[in-house]
Structures are given as C-alpha cells and as structure tokens.
Design a protein around this motif. Structure first.
Motif, PDB file in Angstrom:
ATOM      1  N   HIS A  32      45.891  43.287  32.705  1.00  0.00           N
ATOM      2  CA  HIS A  32      44.643  43.876  33.202  1.00  0.00           C
ATOM      3  C   HIS A  32      43.441  43.017  32.826  1.00  0.00           C
ATOM      4  CE1 HIS A  32      46.049  47.585  35.005  1.00  0.00           C
ATOM      5  NE2 HIS A  32      46.929  47.665  34.023  1.00  0.00           N
ATOM      6  N   ALA A  33      43.447  42.477  31.617  1.00  0.00           N
ATOM      7  CA  ALA A  33      42.329  41.624  31.191  1.00  0.00           C
ATOM      8  C   ALA A  33      42.254  40.356  32.035  1.00  0.00           C
ATOM      9  CB  ALA A  33      42.470  41.277  29.709  1.00  0.00           C
ATOM     10  N   PHE A  34      43.394  39.696  32.252  1.00  0.00           N
ATOM     11  CA  PHE A  34      43.400  38.461  33.036  1.00  0.00           C
ATOM     12  C   PHE A  34      43.019  38.709  34.496  1.00  0.00           C
ATOM     13  CE2 PHE A  34      46.691  36.579  29.935  1.00  0.00           C
ATOM     14  CZ  PHE A  34      45.677  36.118  29.096  1.00  0.00           C
ATOM     15  N   HIS A  69      40.855  40.902  35.345  1.00  0.00           N
ATOM     16  CA  HIS A  69      39.502  41.465  35.291  1.00  0.00           C
ATOM     17  C   HIS A  69      39.483  42.910  35.776  1.00  0.00           C
ATOM     18  CE1 HIS A  69      38.005  37.517  34.251  1.00  0.00           C
ATOM     19  NE2 HIS A  69      38.669  37.023  35.285  1.00  0.00           N
ATOM     20  N   ASP A  70      40.547  43.618  35.486  1.00  0.00           N
ATOM     21  CA  ASP A  70      40.666  45.040  35.842  1.00  0.00           C
ATOM     22  C   ASP A  70      40.640  45.839  34.540  1.00  0.00           C
ATOM     23  OD1 ASP A  70      41.151  47.395  37.324  1.00  0.00           O
ATOM     24  OD2 ASP A  70      43.299  47.224  36.933  1.00  0.00           O
ATOM     25  N   TYR A  71      39.466  45.977  33.980  1.00  0.00           N
ATOM     26  CA  TYR A  71      39.333  46.617  32.673  1.00  0.00           C
ATOM     27  C   TYR A  71      39.319  48.137  32.746  1.00  0.00           C
ATOM     28  CZ  TYR A  71      38.003  41.863  31.552  1.00  0.00           C
ATOM     29  OH  TYR A  71      37.999  40.507  31.415  1.00  0.00           O
TER      30      TYR A  71
END
Length: 140
Positions: A104-106, A108-110
């Motif tokens: 999720h971080a990579f 950009h879906d925080y």
C-alpha cells in the motif's frame, strides 16, 4: 524456608494462569479474530476487499489466496500442538501483514490517516507479541 518459597511458587503457577499466559491468550485471540475476519472478508470479497486489492494493482484472485492462507494460519496458531507449524504460521502472518503495508505504501494507497499501512503493521505487531508470549508447550 526454601521449601516454603518453592511450594508457594508451585501453588501459584498451578492454581491459576499466570499474567503472561493471560496476556498470551488475550493477544492471540485478538490476532486470530482479526485475521480470521479479514480472511473471510477476502474469500467472500466482502466490503472494500475488492478495492483494497485492485487499487494497488493486484489481480482479484489474490483475495482467494490471501483469505485461505489467513484462515489456515489462524487455525495453526490457535490449535494445540504442532509447534513447528505455529512458527511457520507466525512468520507467514508477519510477512503477509508487513507485505500488505509495504504494498500500500509503494502504491501510494495509504487510506484515510494511513489506515492501509498502520492496520497491517498493528497486526504484525500483534503476531510478534503473541509469538513472544507463547508458553513453552507451544514452542519448538
């Protein structure tokens, strides 16, 4: 005098669960319940599970794989015996949850307030706590 201390110690341990054992079961049951609900949600593709996976670029069939592994991991951790299987289940849950947070971080879906990263890391921490608190009967 030493006999008295040894007797008190044995009675205390034998008569009621220790604080460590209570902490182990509390953490483990929270972990098991959370991971099981997540696995069932993924298998049923319930709620936001479809978007959660597809928004980061994974194919939808991944929900079947993740859901099945989560349920099998929960069963392995909760059932008695099989200490080596428990080791694998704990490590699997840890890698699954840290992998979810990183995915999720990579991508950009925080999520709202970093929810898609923080929640899996919280579950990874619960798995580490459960592993660290487990009684000798559940260790290799």
């Amino acid at each position: 005098m030493n006999t008295m201390i040894g007797t008190e110690s044995n009675t205390k341990v034998g008569s009621r669960p220790s604080g460590r054992m209570a902490a182990y079961w509390a953490v483990t049951l929270i972990l098991a319940f959370s991971i099981a609900l997540s696995g069932i949600g993924q298998l049923m593709r319930y709620g936001g599970n479809v978007e959660l996976v597809t928004n980061i670029g994974f194919p939808l069939y991944v929900t079947n794989i993740l859901g099945a592994w989560k349920l099998l991991g929960v069963i392995a951790i909760v059932m008695p015996g099989f200490p080596r299987l428990k080791e694998w289940a704990y490590s699997g849950i840890f890698f699954l949850m840290t992998g979810a947070a990183l995915s999720h971080a990579f991508a950009h879906d925080y999520g709202d307030y970093g929810f898609h990263v923080i929640l899996p890391l919280f579950y990874a921490a619960l798995a580490m706590a459960s592993w660290a608190l487990r009684p000798k009967s559940r260790r290799l």
